[in-house]
Design an enzyme around this catalytic site. Structure first.
Site, short mmCIF file in Angstrom:
data_model
loop_
_atom_site.label_atom_id
_atom_site.label_comp_id
_atom_site.label_asym_id
_atom_site.label_seq_id
_atom_site.Cartn_x
_atom_site.Cartn_y
_atom_site.Cartn_z
N LYS A 84 4.00 8.11 7.23
CA LYS A 84 4.73 6.95 6.69
C LYS A 84 5.83 7.47 5.78
O LYS A 84 5.58 8.26 4.86
CB LYS A 84 3.74 6.10 5.91
CG LYS A 84 4.07 4.65 5.88
CD LYS A 84 2.89 3.91 5.28
CE LYS A 84 3.16 2.46 5.14
NZ LYS A 84 2.17 1.84 4.26
C1 E4P Z 1 1.68 -1.34 4.42
O1 E4P Z 1 2.09 -0.57 5.22
C2 E4P Z 1 2.37 -1.67 3.16
O2 E4P Z 1 2.40 -0.56 2.33
C3 E4P Z 1 1.68 -2.84 2.53
O3 E4P Z 1 1.48 -3.84 3.52
C4 E4P Z 1 2.39 -3.39 1.33
O4 E4P Z 1 1.75 -4.56 0.92
P1 E4P Z 1 1.98 -5.22 -0.53
O5 E4P Z 1 3.40 -5.73 -0.59
O6 E4P Z 1 0.98 -6.33 -0.59
O7 E4P Z 1 1.75 -4.12 -1.53
#
Ligand code: E4P
Length: 236
Positions: A84
């Protein structure tokens, strides 16, 4: 639409994996930081054992050589690891190099259709538009998912999957599926809300109470099955 679980908590992953509906898991540094004392590599390895699908592990470096070094290391941990990478110029440069090396990437922190297009052109495996965080600032997060899906469908050479992220409630899940997102990554609490319906609970309670009120000379399904096996033995 496939569903990934958005957590680094192993108990949650074990619990939801048992439903048999999970296609992958996403983590991020904030989610991992909540799991005090857990080793990053071991956590990712254990998630890969629990779920047979893409598991996102996020880089911490922000310069190209640093991102590449972390990405190559994570990718060597398990074939299902997806690296990621935040959507920055350095991140996009690293994604293009990693794509040529066959390393799968999930470009994260995407907040515009232009950013998503650039991630796709760099060869990202997934791009993660953050729906909830856009809603939080009074923008329409789901409109972004709709735009990206439409743009990607205009060009057969774009192979990047749209991964709806920052999902906050079950309605987001429905809307992401209607918009044609390839995947939604969902927190455990939202999936638990999504599986529940008060009419299911009330209906089940009524079925069971009606069944328990039946006349006692009717065997229950288990007794009927056992009786029929008994007859089969006598006949056989
Ligand atoms: C996933 O890949 C993201 O990091 C995550 O969905 C972020 O979610 P949030 O905005 O609730 O922290």
């Amino acid at each position: 639409m496939k569903i990934f679980l958005d957590t680094a908590n192993l108990d949650e992953i074990r619990e939801i994996a048992a439903w048999g509906i999970l296609s992958g898991v996403t983590t991020n540094p904030s989610l991992l930081a909540k799991e005090q004392g857990a080793d990053f590599r071991e956590t990712i390895a254990e998630i890969c054992r629990l779920v047979n699908g893409p598991v996102s592990a996020e880089v911490i470096a922000t310069d190209v050589p640093g991102v590449l070094a972390e990405a190559r290391e994570y990718a060597a941990w398990h074939p299902n690891v997806v690296v990621k990478i935040p959507l920055t110029p350095n991140g996009i440069s690293a994604v293009s190099i990693l794509a040529r090396e066959g390393i799968k990437t999930n470009v994260t922190l995407c907040f515009s259709a232009n950013q998503a297009l650039l991630a796709a052109l760099a060869g990202a495996t997934f791009v993660s538009p953050f729906v909830g965080r856009l809603d939080d600032i009074s923008e329409d997060g789901m409109a972004l998912i709709r735009d990206i899906v439409k743009i990607f469908r205009n060009y057969a050479y774009i192979k990047t999957h749209v991964l709806a992220a920052s999902i906050r409630h079950p309605r987001h899940l429905v809307e992401a599926a209607l918009a044609g997102a390839d995947v939604a990554t969902v927190p455990t609490a939202v999936l638990k809300q999504a599986i529940k319906h008060p009419l299911t609970d009330a209906g089940l309670e009524k079925f069971l109470s009606d069944w328990n009120k039946r006349s006692t000379n009717h065997a229950n399904p288990r007794e009927r099955l056992e009786n029929s096996r008994g007859f089969a033995k006598i006949r056989g």
